[in-house]
Design a protein around this motif. Structure first.
Motif, PDB file in Angstrom:
ATOM      1  N   ALA A 149       0.839  -1.194   0.000  1.00 12.70           N
ATOM      2  CA  ALA A 149       0.000   0.000   0.000  1.00 12.70           C
ATOM      3  C   ALA A 149       0.872   1.241   0.000  1.00 12.70           C
ATOM      4  O   ALA A 149       2.019   1.199   0.441  1.00 12.70           O
ATOM      5  N   TYR A 150       0.333   2.333  -0.522  1.00 13.31           N
ATOM      6  CA  TYR A 150       1.014   3.613  -0.373  1.00 13.31           C
ATOM      7  C   TYR A 150      -0.017   4.685  -0.051  1.00 13.31           C
ATOM      8  O   TYR A 150      -1.131   4.693  -0.567  1.00 13.31           O
ATOM      9  N   GLY A 151       0.379   5.572   0.870  1.00  8.46           N
ATOM     10  CA  GLY A 151      -0.484   6.664   1.283  1.00  8.46           C
ATOM     11  C   GLY A 151       0.102   7.991   0.845  1.00  8.46           C
ATOM     12  O   GLY A 151       1.319   8.183   0.847  1.00  8.46           O
ATOM     13  N   LEU A 152      -0.771   8.910   0.467  1.00  9.60           N
ATOM     14  CA  LEU A 152      -0.362  10.222  -0.037  1.00  9.60           C
ATOM     15  C   LEU A 152      -0.883  11.322   0.876  1.00  9.60           C
ATOM     16  O   LEU A 152      -1.986  11.225   1.434  1.00  9.60           O
ATOM     17  N   SER A 153      -0.099  12.390   0.994  1.00 11.22           N
ATOM     18  CA  SER A 153      -0.585  13.570   1.690  1.00 11.22           C
ATOM     19  C   SER A 153      -1.744  14.176   0.899  1.00 11.22           C
ATOM     20  O   SER A 153      -1.896  13.933  -0.307  1.00 11.22           O
ATOM     21  N   ALA A 154      -2.560  14.968   1.567  1.00 11.52           N
ATOM     22  CA  ALA A 154      -3.692  15.598   0.893  1.00 11.52           C
ATOM     23  C   ALA A 154      -3.219  16.503  -0.235  1.00 11.52           C
ATOM     24  O   ALA A 154      -3.795  16.521  -1.323  1.00 11.52           O
ATOM     25  N   GLU A 155      -2.151  17.245   0.014  1.00 10.80           N
ATOM     26  CA  GLU A 155      -1.615  18.152  -0.999  1.00 10.80           C
ATOM     27  C   GLU A 155      -1.167  17.399  -2.240  1.00 10.80           C
ATOM     28  O   GLU A 155      -1.458  17.805  -3.376  1.00 10.80           O
ATOM     29  N   LEU A 156      -0.452  16.298  -2.039  1.00 10.26           N
ATOM     30  CA  LEU A 156       0.033  15.526  -3.169  1.00 10.26           C
ATOM     31  C   LEU A 156      -1.105  14.855  -3.912  1.00 10.26           C
ATOM     32  O   LEU A 156      -1.128  14.830  -5.156  1.00 10.26           O
ATOM     33  N   ALA A 157      -2.065  14.288  -3.175  1.00 12.07           N
ATOM     34  CA  ALA A 157      -3.213  13.652  -3.818  1.00 12.07           C
ATOM     35  C   ALA A 157      -3.971  14.653  -4.681  1.00 12.07           C
ATOM     36  O   ALA A 157      -4.387  14.345  -5.809  1.00 12.07           O
ATOM     37  N   ASP A 158      -4.143  15.876  -4.190  1.00 12.55           N
ATOM     38  CA  ASP A 158      -4.844  16.911  -4.965  1.00 12.55           C
ATOM     39  C   ASP A 158      -4.050  17.288  -6.210  1.00 12.55           C
ATOM     40  O   ASP A 158      -4.621  17.473  -7.293  1.00 12.55           O
ATOM     41  N   ALA A 159      -2.740  17.409  -6.059  1.00 14.77           N
ATOM     42  CA  ALA A 159      -1.900  17.775  -7.204  1.00 14.77           C
ATOM     43  C   ALA A 159      -1.970  16.731  -8.300  1.00 14.77           C
ATOM     44  O   ALA A 159      -2.049  17.048  -9.494  1.00 14.77           O
ATOM     45  N   LEU A 160      -1.967  15.469  -7.924  1.00 13.77           N
ATOM     46  CA  LEU A 160      -2.031  14.392  -8.911  1.00 13.77           C
ATOM     47  C   LEU A 160      -3.415  14.289  -9.549  1.00 13.77           C
ATOM     48  O   LEU A 160      -3.539  14.085 -10.754  1.00 13.77           O
ATOM     49  N   SER A 161      -4.445  14.451  -8.731  1.00 14.19           N
ATOM     50  CA  SER A 161      -5.811  14.348  -9.256  1.00 14.19           C
ATOM     51  C   SER A 161      -6.104  15.448 -10.270  1.00 14.19           C
ATOM     52  O   SER A 161      -6.936  15.271 -11.177  1.00 14.19           O
ATOM     53  N   GLY A 162      -5.424  16.567 -10.110  1.00 19.75           N
ATOM     54  CA  GLY A 162      -5.666  17.681 -11.027  1.00 19.75           C
ATOM     55  C   GLY A 162      -4.873  17.620 -12.314  1.00 19.75           C
ATOM     56  O   GLY A 162      -4.971  18.543 -13.144  1.00 19.75           O
TER      57      GLY A 162
END
Length: 440
Positions: free
Chosen positions: A283-296
């Motif tokens: 598994a890998y977990g992402l910070s909220a900031e990174l998850a938002d950057a990738l989703s965008g």
């Protein structure tokens, strides 16, 4: 060498079934399912019949107290009842469907609670989790290189097979098999506990991420010095580099691994093995900031052929096992007991070593303990590798195995699971003391 030869002969006498099974395996490359299984102190590996809790029984009927625990894969113990029940129920209702299950959401929420990162994705191994995290961070930064610590371990990730040479510059790790390119084209390296070296390498401005264990484990436990991990975080932020904590082995530090234990703030956290109770998962977990950057990022194909994923990743069986392991087996209370047992293990080993006046040391990371043939304990991976003694290690492993105790075959590491008892610790210590008496 005569003591080692004696123990090898005893090992062969005690394991005729394992030897015969090994000799029959003509159609297995290296005569084993995976070539690393040949890392054995005897002339052939022990073949498994069954395992439960912290006990293993081989095909010859020999029973062992198991401190190896699948090199962390069985940190929850072998076949823990809640995991067996969850997997048994799940396999009757579908194995590989390419569809999410409720178990995945529950497991993700529990990982978020423990480690502090809100967005999680699943793989089949920690190696895969590391590979996918690397791809994501290269994409979001536009940088090509990954920095690791010398003699680190992150599975078979190509970028991690770099070590610091005599002049401190990166070179391919000895024995690297089939590297696709010169590893110095993809990676940079710094010694663990060396902030100056890390700063020097990050200053090139081409490092997408630092991939590190909060404490080195697979080269022997190397603990962080005071201020080192905080310094890593400060430097990565200063140079615009992401930080990945690989907690696959350092999960032994506690319910939230080293990240929670030391109050760390990684951008990504990768983990595997233990969270599935023996069933393959990563598994890998992402910070909220990174998850938002990738989703965008509409230019990144995160749902098809972008190089992130796998058909069996997040499969129903892995998710059921992970949920059961986290909720019912590797709980806060279980970790408290495991760490208490490991502390007794470490204290007892230290006392025995001191009694013989040996220049050895003992390191502990939560529920994991290792004794080293050096004092003081090594402070980086290169020192740790240099302090290895293959002959002495093989003797100790065989001496213990011939008397019913197993250590992790790659080094002198002992891991506690919820079933490991103080009586098991005492049994190891009695045999270990007898081995040192013969050596000295």
């Amino acid at each position: 060498m005569s003591l080692l030869a004696r123990e090898r002969a005893t090992f062969a006498d005690r394991h005729p079934g394992s030897r015969a099974a090994y000799q029959r395996s003509d159609h297995l490359f290296g005569r084993v399912p995976m070539t690393w299984m040949n890392k054995a102190a005897g002339d052939f590996p022990i073949h498994l019949d069954r395992a439960r809790g912290n006990r293993i029984v081989d095909v010859d009927g020999n029973e062992f107290v198991d401190f190896a625990l699948g090199d962390t894969g069985a940190m929850a113990g072998h076949s823990p009842a809640p995991v067996v029940a969850a997997v048994t129920e799940r396999v009757q209702r579908g194995l590989a469907t390419m569809m999410p299950t409720e178990d995945a959401a529950v497991a993700g929420a529990e990982l978020a609670r423990r480690f502090g990162l809100p967005a999680w994705s699943f793989a089949l191994t920690a190696t895969d989790a590391n590979r996918w995290a690397i791809r994501l961070l290269r994409a979001v930064t536009g940088r090509s290189k990954i920095l690791v610590n010398s003699y680190c371990y992150h599975g078979s990730v190509d970028e991690s097979l770099i070590v610091a040479g005599p002049d401190g510059r990166g070179v391919s790790r000895e024995g690297n098999v089939g590297a696709p390119v010169d590893v110095t084209l993809t990676s940079r390296v710094a010694e663990f506990n060396d902030l100056d070296g890390l700063e020097r390498e990050l200053a090139h401005g081409d490092v997408a991420a630092v991939l590190m264990e909060p404490a080195l484990t697979n080269i022997g436990i190397v603990l962080p010095e005071e201020g080192y991990l905080a310094g890593v975080r400060e430097l990565t932020r200063r140079f615009g580099t992401y930080l990945i904590n690989d907690e696959t082995h350092t999960f032994s530090a506690g319910p939230g691994g080293a990240t929670a234990f030391w109050g760390l703030e990684p951008d990504v956290l990768t983990i595997g093995k233990a969270i599935g109770g023996g069933v393959p998962v990563g598994a890998y977990g992402l910070s909220a900031e990174l998850a938002d950057a990738l989703s965008g990022r509409g230019d990144l194909d995160l749902v098809d052929m972008g190089g992130v994923g796998g058909t069996l990743a997040g499969n129903p069986v892995s998710m059921a096992a992970t949920r059961a392991t986290l909720q019912e087996v590797l709980t806060d209370d279980a970790f408290a007991t495991m760490i208490e047992t490991a502390t007794a293990f470490a204290d007892g080993i230290q006392k025995i070593i001191e009694g013989y006046g040996l220049p050895w040391s003992v390191s502990r990371l939560g529920a994991r303990v290792e004794y080293r043939f050096a004092s003081p304990a090594p402070r980086n991976g290169t020192e740790s590798a240099a302090g290895a003694n293959a002959v002495l290690e093989d003797f100790l492993h065989l001496y213990l195995a011939n008397r019913g105790v197993l250590l992790t075959p790659f080094h002198n590491m002992a891991l506690m699971c919820p079933e490991t008892s103080l009586a098991d610790v005492a049994r190891h210590h009695e045999i270990f003391d007898a081995a040192l008496k013969e050596l000295t």
